[in-house]
Every structure is written in C-alpha cells, then in structure tokens.
Design an enzyme around this catalytic site. Structure first.
Site, PDB file in Angstrom:
ATOM      1  N   ASP A  11       0.864  -1.167  -0.027  1.00 15.91           N
ATOM      2  CA  ASP A  11       0.079   0.011   0.001  1.00 15.91           C
ATOM      3  C   ASP A  11       0.837   1.149  -0.104  1.00 15.91           C
ATOM      4  OD1 ASP A  11      -1.975  -1.681   0.332  1.00 15.91           O
ATOM      5  OD2 ASP A  11      -2.516  -1.321   2.238  1.00 15.91           O
ATOM      6  N   ASP A 130     -13.810  -4.865  -2.949  1.00 19.23           N
ATOM      7  CA  ASP A 130     -13.508  -4.699  -1.567  1.00 19.23           C
ATOM      8  C   ASP A 130     -15.221  -5.059  -0.954  1.00 19.23           C
ATOM      9  OD1 ASP A 130     -11.453  -3.629  -1.925  1.00 19.23           O
ATOM     10  OD2 ASP A 130     -11.626  -1.710  -1.653  1.00 19.23           O
TER      11      ASP A 130
END
Lengths: 250, 189
Positions: A11, A130
């Site tokens: 990330d 997600d």
C-alpha cells in the site's frame, strides 16, 4: 502445473509503503523499491501496489514509482488506486506494470472494463472488489471502503467477468490487516461463481491461512502485514503449502 | 542492433534492459536491425492496429532470415488470425490462435515448461522450470513447438522455426530463468 501464487501487497502513500488495519490506522513501513527487491529475493510470485489515497484525494498513482519498480524487479506486478480513465490504464501498462486493477471507477462506469480489456488485453485487467458482510450478503464498497454500494459482491464478480475482467482481487474489509485469517466464505462464494482467477486478500496472519484460502478456491493469496512485519517470508509460506500438497514455485 | 518493437503497450523496458536494443516503431530503424524482439501486451486486434505502418517491414525482416523473438502476443501475431478478434496477423505461420478452454481463463501465473526439442533459446535452463504466463489465447502444439505447458489445453509455450523464436510466457517477468532466455536470444549469432 500452474502454481498457486503468493502475492505481496504494498500500500503506497506519498511514495512510501504503508499498512493500515481495516483500511484505517495507517503506518509507514518502507521504501517500495527496496521492499520489492527484498520480496522478490524471498520467493514472492507477484506484487500489487495500491495507492491508497488516490481515489479519495482525486489524484493519480505516482507514475515515477511504476517505472522505478519495473526497472528493478523481474517478477510481475499490478498497480491500482484512483484510476479513472483509459489513458491512465494505458500509461501504467506502458510504464512497465503487468496488470492494472480498478475498483471504484469500474463500479461507476462498468463500460471501462470492456474498453480497457480491448486495449490492454483481458489478462492484464484486474477488478478489485472490496466486500463486507451486511448480515444478508457480501456488499461491495468503493472509495477505499468508505461508500457502500448496495451491490452483491458475488453478482458483481460475475458481471465484471462478462465485461472482460481477467482476474478478481477480492478483499474482505472486515478481515483486512487483522491477521486473523481470510474470509473463507467470501472466497468460496466468489471463486465458485466465476471462471477467472481470484486473488484472496485481507486477513492473512499464518501459513495456515494461506492454505485455507487456497482450499476455499483462491488461485493466489495476497498479504501485506505478515511480510511487512517480517513474520514470514514468501518462501516460508510456500514451503508450508508444498508440504501439504499445494503446487507452488520453489 | 536489436529492434524492440514499440507496440505502445508493453513491458518494453524490462526486455530492453537485458537485450540492450532500441525501442522503436520507426520502419527505418527496424530495417537496419539485425534482430527483432516483438513484446506483446494487449489484444490481438489492438496490437495489429498499432503496428499497421510497420507490419510489412517486420514481415520482410523476418523473411530475410534475421532472428525474431516473439513474446506472448508477439508469438500469437505470427499466425494468420486469432479467435480473440478480427484482423490479420503477420501470417508467417499458418493457422489460427485458439482460446483456452480448460481451467480458469486467463492462464495467469507461474507454470512449468516441458522442453520437448532442443532449442538454443533454452540453453542453460532445466526442463520443468517455472515461467510467468499471462494470456487467454494460445498456439496449439505443432511441428515448431519446442516446449509445452499443460493447462488442460496443451499450450505451445515456445516455438522455433529456423530464425523465428517465440514464447507464450513473459521472460521479462520470469526471474532468473526468463533473463536467461532473453540473454540466449541476445547472444545468438
């Protein structure tokens, strides 16, 4: 025989690797290029870079980082976060990424999946989903887990496959960063309903979690924390899997 | 000089880092090349469209006998056509590229390559080594197949016909083994 893949998640925020818990509480870890090289040496099969604030801050991923990674590693990598145009998708591929993933933009404008798969090829286009269980079904979220979409994740997975997605990066928002195991039910439901590969994401904490995700139908397992905090290397996970009969690249 | 064909979408830099050539879509540069690498990312039709102006030059060069290395789509475009979409390939090899029909498609990830014939492309590489694949279409096993990969369908994972070399996997993404394949091509005399 095709090997099950171990995928390292990086990330990115402001050019650095960070890690959060349940998409929040973000901490800085390391330099992305340095970390990528280390992971490659430790047997990582693939890397995924996510610019975690790109969508919400309405800016693109750092292009400079993509070329630096491409120059320095010899394993495939996928880039995503805040991608909202075909031009950005093409640019990322052109800079040396192997695959691009899109999330929010595909929900808003599903037609992009068709267009992008024509230009860059289906195999190079990943749709990130997600999902969070809402009591009755797994619901799709966008904008880094902030906006619920009233869409069933399993149905959405089937739709993106029809539109030309080559792979699904499936993240459980509840499990993300907890290191308490993947959401096996989510993996099972999605992988049973599509014919494209599924990368399980969110919650990996032990080698057993990877094994269970693969048993649930995952083609690849993505993890961040376990690698970032030096708990296990990719090769250690793969050795564990191999001993249990899973085909891995060692 | 090795001309690495700029298909406007692809992993040109990783390849060029190893073969040390020139990334180009200039027909005059391609004409001067003594080897060609055709890397491929994208769809069959898209890539054929993108090389419209240099297609004939590439065909002429291949026919002149200089070494050609096709990677992924660079293998597929050697054929007349592909089930992926409309458009004609380079027609260096006859036939059509097929869609994979078994297991999950695309075929994504590290898979083993079984060497079935000698080829200098694989010198120094062990039989059964892993390479990285990323594709939905493939060439069926044929007289020129030098390596295969079994993914339900038997994929021609590498082919050689005289000066023409082609691999379905991505050597530029296949770690040490992939680098070796690219070096083997670079060092061909």
């Amino acid at each position: 025989m095709l090997a099950k893949r171990i995928v390292g998640a990086l990330d990115i925020k402001d050019g650095r690797v960070v890690k959060g818990i349940k998409f929040r509480d973000i901490r800085t870890i390391d330099d992305p290029v340095k970390l990528s090289k280390k992971y490659e040496e430790q047997g990582m099969d693939e890397l995924v870079f996510l610019d975690i604030y790109a969508t919400n801050e309405n800016r693109g991923i750092t292009y400079d980082l993509i070329s630096r990674v491409a120059e320095n590693i010899n394993i495939p990598f996928t880039v995503g976060g805040g991608i909202d145009s075909l031009d950005k998708i093409k640019k990322i591929i052109r800079l040396g990424a192997d695959k691009v993933f899109i999330n929010t933009y595909a929900i808003i404008n599903p037609d992009i999946i068709k267009k992008a798969s024509y230009e860059i090829g289906s195999s190079n286009l990943v749709i990130a989903i997600d999902a969070k269980f809402n009591g009755s079904y797994y619901e799709v979220y966008s904008n880094s887990g902030e906006i619920s979409r009233n869409i069933n994740a399993v149905e959405w997975a089937k739709t993106v496959e029809e539109l030309g997605a080559g792979e699904i990066l499936l993240t459980s928002i509840d499990a993300d960063g907890t290191r308490k195991g993947y959401d096996y039910n989510l993996i099972k439901k999605v992988s049973e309903n599509v014919n494209i590969p599924v990368i399980a994401s969110g919650g990996a904490g032990s080698p057993e979690d990877f094994y269970n995700a693969i048993q649930s139908g995952a083609d690849a397992c993505l993890a961040g924390s376990v690698f970032h905090y030096g708990m296990y290397t990719a090769n250690e996970i793969k050795k564990y899997l191999m001993e249990r009969g899973v085909n891995v690249r060692i | 000089m090795i001309a690495v064909i700029d298909t406007q979408a692809g992993n040109l830099f990783n390849i060029n880092k190893i073969v040390n050539g020139e990334i180009t879509r200039d027909p005059y540069v391609i004409e001067r090349a003594d080897k060609i690498v055709f890397p491929g990312v994208g769809s069959f039709s898209f890539v054929m469209d993108s090389i419209e102006g240099i297609k004939e030059t590439i065909i002429e060069k291949i026919k002149s006998g200089i070494p050609y290395l096709g990677i992924c789509l660079g293998l597929e475009v050697l054929y007349d056509s592909s089930e992926e979409g409309p458009g004609s390939g380079l027609s260096i090899l006859s036939g059509s590229i097929k869609k994979l029909t078994k297991n999950r498609v695309p075929h994504i990830g590290w898979d083993t390559v079984e060497l079935i014939k000698d080829s200098r492309l694989f010198s120094g590489i062990k039989n059964g080594s892993y390479f990285y694949f990323l594709h939905s279409y493939y060439a069926e096993r044929n007289d020129y197949t030098v390596a295969i990969t079994d993914y339900g369908n038997i994929i021609s994972s590498a082919m050689q016909k005289d000066n023409i070399y082609a691999v379905q996997f991505h050597p530029e993404k296949s770690g040490i083994n992939g680098i070796q394949v690219l070096k083997n091509f670079r060092d061909l005399i």
